[in-house]
Design a protein around this motif. Sequence first.
Motif, PDB file in Angstrom:
ATOM      1  N   THR A  49       9.911 -33.696  20.023  1.00 36.18           N
ATOM      2  CA  THR A  49      10.893 -32.689  19.321  1.00 36.18           C
ATOM      3  C   THR A  49      10.410 -32.998  17.758  1.00 36.18           C
ATOM      4  OG1 THR A  49      12.575 -34.617  18.606  1.00 36.18           O
ATOM      5  CG2 THR A  49      12.689 -32.963  20.743  1.00 36.18           C
ATOM      6  N   MET A  50      10.741 -32.071  16.812  1.00 38.77           N
ATOM      7  CA  MET A  50      10.571 -32.337  15.529  1.00 38.77           C
ATOM      8  C   MET A  50      11.107 -33.618  15.085  1.00 38.77           C
ATOM      9  SD  MET A  50       9.283 -30.088  13.203  1.00 38.77           S
ATOM     10  CE  MET A  50       9.754 -28.508  13.245  1.00 38.77           C
ATOM     11  N   GLU A  51      12.160 -34.191  15.575  1.00 33.08           N
ATOM     12  CA  GLU A  51      12.778 -35.381  15.056  1.00 33.08           C
ATOM     13  C   GLU A  51      12.007 -36.796  15.489  1.00 33.08           C
ATOM     14  OE1 GLU A  51      15.529 -37.173  13.018  1.00 33.08           O
ATOM     15  OE2 GLU A  51      15.910 -34.867  13.362  1.00 33.08           O
ATOM     16  N   THR A  52      11.506 -36.642  16.740  1.00 34.56           N
ATOM     17  CA  THR A  52      10.709 -37.703  16.895  1.00 34.56           C
ATOM     18  C   THR A  52       9.227 -37.598  16.376  1.00 34.56           C
ATOM     19  OG1 THR A  52       9.936 -36.466  18.993  1.00 34.56           O
ATOM     20  CG2 THR A  52      11.577 -37.894  19.297  1.00 34.56           C
ATOM     21  N   LEU A  53       8.688 -36.549  16.241  1.00 34.07           N
ATOM     22  CA  LEU A  53       7.491 -36.392  15.568  1.00 34.07           C
ATOM     23  C   LEU A  53       7.449 -36.821  13.997  1.00 34.07           C
ATOM     24  CD1 LEU A  53       6.014 -33.080  17.327  1.00 34.07           C
ATOM     25  CD2 LEU A  53       5.285 -35.522  17.601  1.00 34.07           C
ATOM     26  N   LYS A  54       8.478 -36.561  13.403  1.00 32.73           N
ATOM     27  CA  LYS A  54       8.432 -36.951  12.002  1.00 32.73           C
ATOM     28  C   LYS A  54       8.483 -38.211  11.744  1.00 32.73           C
ATOM     29  CE  LYS A  54      13.220 -36.563  10.714  1.00 32.73           C
ATOM     30  NZ  LYS A  54      14.197 -35.980  10.074  1.00 32.73           N
ATOM     31  N   THR A  55       8.812 -39.210  12.837  1.00 30.25           N
ATOM     32  CA  THR A  55       8.653 -40.559  12.560  1.00 30.25           C
ATOM     33  C   THR A  55       7.174 -41.250  12.486  1.00 30.25           C
ATOM     34  OG1 THR A  55       9.052 -41.010  15.051  1.00 30.25           O
ATOM     35  CG2 THR A  55      10.902 -40.697  13.834  1.00 30.25           C
ATOM     36  N   ILE A  56       6.102 -40.181  12.686  1.00 27.33           N
ATOM     37  CA  ILE A  56       4.766 -40.714  12.829  1.00 27.33           C
ATOM     38  C   ILE A  56       4.413 -41.442  11.501  1.00 27.33           C
ATOM     39  CG2 ILE A  56       2.523 -39.820  13.313  1.00 27.33           C
ATOM     40  CD1 ILE A  56       3.704 -37.758  15.185  1.00 27.33           C
ATOM     41  N   ASN A  57       4.707 -40.635  10.388  1.00 28.74           N
ATOM     42  CA  ASN A  57       4.386 -41.156   8.883  1.00 28.74           C
ATOM     43  C   ASN A  57       5.075 -40.415   8.061  1.00 28.74           C
ATOM     44  OD1 ASN A  57       3.170 -38.372   8.514  1.00 28.74           O
ATOM     45  ND2 ASN A  57       1.233 -39.135   9.136  1.00 28.74           N
ATOM     46  N   ASN A  58       4.960 -40.886   7.113  1.00 24.53           N
ATOM     47  CA  ASN A  58       5.716 -40.554   5.893  1.00 24.53           C
ATOM     48  C   ASN A  58       5.485 -39.105   5.156  1.00 24.53           C
ATOM     49  OD1 ASN A  58       7.532 -43.004   5.804  1.00 24.53           O
ATOM     50  ND2 ASN A  58       6.344 -43.734   4.224  1.00 24.53           N
ATOM     51  N   GLU A  59       4.328 -38.740   5.456  1.00 29.89           N
ATOM     52  CA  GLU A  59       3.862 -37.486   4.961  1.00 29.89           C
ATOM     53  C   GLU A  59       4.663 -36.383   5.851  1.00 29.89           C
ATOM     54  OE1 GLU A  59      -0.041 -34.580   5.173  1.00 29.89           O
ATOM     55  OE2 GLU A  59      -0.441 -36.628   5.663  1.00 29.89           O
ATOM     56  N   LEU A  60       4.888 -36.588   7.035  1.00 25.44           N
ATOM     57  CA  LEU A  60       5.681 -35.754   7.746  1.00 25.44           C
ATOM     58  C   LEU A  60       7.074 -35.373   7.452  1.00 25.44           C
ATOM     59  CD1 LEU A  60       4.241 -36.417  11.136  1.00 25.44           C
ATOM     60  CD2 LEU A  60       3.685 -34.176   9.934  1.00 25.44           C
ATOM     61  N   GLN A  61       7.707 -36.702   7.020  1.00 26.03           N
ATOM     62  CA  GLN A  61       9.131 -36.670   6.860  1.00 26.03           C
ATOM     63  C   GLN A  61       9.170 -36.132   5.238  1.00 26.03           C
ATOM     64  OE1 GLN A  61      10.285 -40.998   6.770  1.00 26.03           O
ATOM     65  NE2 GLN A  61      10.207 -41.120   9.255  1.00 26.03           N
ATOM     66  N   ASN A  62       8.361 -36.388   4.496  1.00 29.29           N
ATOM     67  CA  ASN A  62       8.289 -35.768   3.120  1.00 29.29           C
ATOM     68  C   ASN A  62       8.323 -33.976   3.319  1.00 29.29           C
ATOM     69  OD1 ASN A  62       8.795 -38.021   1.952  1.00 29.29           O
ATOM     70  ND2 ASN A  62       6.744 -38.336   1.503  1.00 29.29           N
ATOM     71  N   LEU A  63       7.458 -33.516   3.948  1.00 28.55           N
ATOM     72  CA  LEU A  63       6.854 -32.341   4.297  1.00 28.55           C
ATOM     73  C   LEU A  63       8.279 -31.642   4.799  1.00 28.55           C
ATOM     74  CD1 LEU A  63       5.383 -29.664   4.704  1.00 28.55           C
ATOM     75  CD2 LEU A  63       4.821 -30.396   6.959  1.00 28.55           C
ATOM     76  N   LEU A  64       9.194 -32.219   5.852  1.00 27.55           N
ATOM     77  CA  LEU A  64      10.221 -31.678   6.507  1.00 27.55           C
ATOM     78  C   LEU A  64      11.342 -31.670   5.469  1.00 27.55           C
ATOM     79  CD1 LEU A  64       9.508 -32.800   9.983  1.00 27.55           C
ATOM     80  CD2 LEU A  64       9.337 -30.653   9.342  1.00 27.55           C
ATOM     81  N   SER A  65      11.457 -32.441   4.594  1.00 28.67           N
ATOM     82  CA  SER A  65      12.522 -32.699   3.454  1.00 28.67           C
ATOM     83  C   SER A  65      12.395 -31.443   2.644  1.00 28.67           C
ATOM     84  CB  SER A  65      12.682 -34.055   2.961  1.00 28.67           C
ATOM     85  OG  SER A  65      11.402 -34.105   1.940  1.00 28.67           O
ATOM     86  N   LEU A  66      11.383 -30.598   2.519  1.00 25.19           N
ATOM     87  CA  LEU A  66      11.173 -29.590   1.720  1.00 25.19           C
ATOM     88  C   LEU A  66      11.956 -28.300   2.430  1.00 25.19           C
ATOM     89  CD1 LEU A  66       7.436 -30.090   0.419  1.00 25.19           C
ATOM     90  CD2 LEU A  66       9.709 -30.834  -0.727  1.00 25.19           C
ATOM     91  N   PHE A  67      12.339 -28.328   3.419  1.00 28.30           N
ATOM     92  CA  PHE A  67      12.748 -27.235   4.228  1.00 28.30           C
ATOM     93  C   PHE A  67      14.130 -27.305   4.700  1.00 28.30           C
ATOM     94  CE2 PHE A  67       8.185 -26.911   4.559  1.00 28.30           C
ATOM     95  CZ  PHE A  67       7.821 -25.541   4.319  1.00 28.30           C
ATOM     96  N   ASP A  68      14.780 -26.209   4.820  1.00 23.94           N
ATOM     97  CA  ASP A  68      16.234 -26.453   5.265  1.00 23.94           C
ATOM     98  C   ASP A  68      16.304 -26.352   6.750  1.00 23.94           C
ATOM     99  OD1 ASP A  68      17.273 -25.336   2.878  1.00 23.94           O
ATOM    100  OD2 ASP A  68      17.265 -23.176   3.456  1.00 23.94           O
ATOM    101  N   PRO A  69      17.513 -27.329   7.228  1.00 21.21           N
ATOM    102  CA  PRO A  69      17.401 -27.496   8.611  1.00 21.21           C
ATOM    103  C   PRO A  69      17.393 -26.291   9.716  1.00 21.21           C
ATOM    104  CG  PRO A  69      19.381 -28.751   7.425  1.00 21.21           C
ATOM    105  CD  PRO A  69      18.382 -27.790   6.365  1.00 21.21           C
ATOM    106  N   GLU A  70      18.020 -25.097   9.009  1.00 21.11           N
ATOM    107  CA  GLU A  70      17.803 -24.146   9.878  1.00 21.11           C
ATOM    108  C   GLU A  70      16.486 -23.382   9.962  1.00 21.11           C
ATOM    109  OE1 GLU A  70      19.717 -24.200   6.885  1.00 21.11           O
ATOM    110  OE2 GLU A  70      21.702 -24.410   7.959  1.00 21.11           O
ATOM    111  N   VAL A  71      15.299 -23.723   9.142  1.00 24.58           N
ATOM    112  CA  VAL A  71      14.073 -23.239   9.256  1.00 24.58           C
ATOM    113  C   VAL A  71      13.478 -24.181  10.222  1.00 24.58           C
ATOM    114  CG1 VAL A  71      11.788 -22.998   7.759  1.00 24.58           C
ATOM    115  CG2 VAL A  71      14.103 -22.456   6.830  1.00 24.58           C
ATOM    116  N   ILE A  72      13.613 -25.508  10.068  1.00 26.71           N
ATOM    117  CA  ILE A  72      12.959 -26.540  10.893  1.00 26.71           C
ATOM    118  C   ILE A  72      13.370 -26.130  12.460  1.00 26.71           C
ATOM    119  CG2 ILE A  72      12.958 -29.049  11.345  1.00 26.71           C
ATOM    120  CD1 ILE A  72      13.336 -29.510   8.326  1.00 26.71           C
TER     121      ILE A  72
END
Length: 154
Positions: A49-72
């Motif tokens: 899932t997006m939630e599990t994959l975003k834990t891979i590294n900080n770059e992914l977490q930072n990227l996803l933080s730029l988008f609304d939860p609905e978009v994600i």
Amino acid sequence: MSSIDRLNDKLKSIRFTPDQINGFLTAQNSATIKESKSFYQLLQRPELTMETLKTINNELQNLLSLFDPEVIEQVEINTTYESYIEKEKNLAEKVEHLENLWIKDDFDYTQLKALSTEAKGKMIKTKPRSIGQASRISGVTPADISVLMVYLGR
């Protein structure tokens, strides 16, 4: 929609090599990779899932933080069900195509030896105007439609 497209593009551009991701995939009970894969391709796996994959590294977490939860959420749904959505689109196109394949009003269904007796009877009775209509007649099978299409040269 533009945010969804932007996030999709970003996820397709972020790639992982087997050395970077296989340890994580093993921990998630997911098959390891042998060649570089994008975040998007990994997200297509049902166990990730997006939630599990975003834990891979900080770059992914930072990227996803730029988008609304609905978009994600929408990107995750689109990615997960992309192959099913594509199959349904193809099916809809085929059905639309069948609607435009006309059958002459005076067509003689008795000429078709390979057509089932039930299908012959029902088509003689209902006189479908298109192959699409014929395909919706109860008792007419996909094999009957194939026979009809071959005979009509379609």
